[in-house]
Design a protein around this motif. Structure first.
Motif, PDB file in Angstrom:
ATOM      1  N   PHE A  79      43.637  56.225  71.611  1.00  0.00           N
ATOM      2  CA  PHE A  79      43.291  54.889  72.097  1.00  0.00           C
ATOM      3  C   PHE A  79      41.819  54.903  72.467  1.00  0.00           C
ATOM      4  O   PHE A  79      41.372  55.782  73.213  1.00  0.00           O
ATOM      5  N   THR A  80      41.058  53.926  71.977  1.00  0.00           N
ATOM      6  CA  THR A  80      39.637  53.813  72.282  1.00  0.00           C
ATOM      7  C   THR A  80      39.403  52.566  73.118  1.00  0.00           C
ATOM      8  O   THR A  80      39.804  51.462  72.722  1.00  0.00           O
ATOM      9  N   THR A  91      37.518  57.611  74.193  1.00  0.00           N
ATOM     10  CA  THR A  91      38.808  57.715  73.517  1.00  0.00           C
ATOM     11  C   THR A  91      39.673  58.712  74.262  1.00  0.00           C
ATOM     12  O   THR A  91      39.215  59.814  74.597  1.00  0.00           O
ATOM     13  N   THR A  93      43.871  60.257  74.211  1.00  0.00           N
ATOM     14  CA  THR A  93      45.015  60.369  73.314  1.00  0.00           C
ATOM     15  C   THR A  93      46.321  60.250  74.077  1.00  0.00           C
ATOM     16  O   THR A  93      46.543  60.955  75.068  1.00  0.00           O
ATOM     17  N   TYR A 122      43.545  51.278  68.774  1.00  0.00           N
ATOM     18  CA  TYR A 122      44.129  52.609  68.615  1.00  0.00           C
ATOM     19  C   TYR A 122      44.237  52.925  67.135  1.00  0.00           C
ATOM     20  O   TYR A 122      44.071  52.056  66.283  1.00  0.00           O
TER      21      TYR A 122
END
Length: 127
Positions: A79-80, A91, A93, A122
């Motif tokens: 996910f950013t 980001t 994870t 994401y």
């Protein structure tokens, strides 16, 4: 619609919009290819939202439904977080344990950022 699929590649609605766009443009083969890709998703992300917890803490919460993945496996989903100007901030994870086929599981990912966060995107998990 293509940008939505890129930003949210594990949600069905963007694929439906893209397939409809191809169909409306007279390209049924591309529409079918998009729907086949949608139907092959390992999991579907549902009701995902970004919530500020404090000035520097954010929570990304949602549910994941198992579509084609092996139950009990772990998927790593990056996910950013993005800023107001659309630039990437960081980001993190999500380590998602896949529920039984057709079942859903809640997830939550808390992240810290000194920069103001305007949204997220994401990626599909690595295979």
């Amino acid at each position: 619609a293509e940008q939505m699929v890129e930003r949210y590649p594990l949600e069905r609605v963007p694929y439906n919009l893209l397939a409809n766009s191809h169909r409306d443009l007279g390209d049924p083969e591309s529409a079918l290819a998009v729907l086949e890709k949608r139907d092959a998703l390992p999991v579907e992300i549902l009701r995902v939202q970004l919530t500020p917890i404090s000035e520097t803490t954010y929570s990304i919460d949602g549910q994941a439904m198992n579509r084609t993945a092996s139950a009990g496996t772990t998927l790593s989903i990056p996910f950013t977080l993005v800023g107001d100007d659309g630039s990437d901030i960081l980001t993190e994870t999500l380590e998602l344990t896949v529920p039984a086929e057709g079942e859903t599981a809640a997830f939550s990912l808390q992240v810290e950022s000194d920069a103001p966060v305007a949204g997220f995107r994401y990626e599909t998990p690595a295979s």
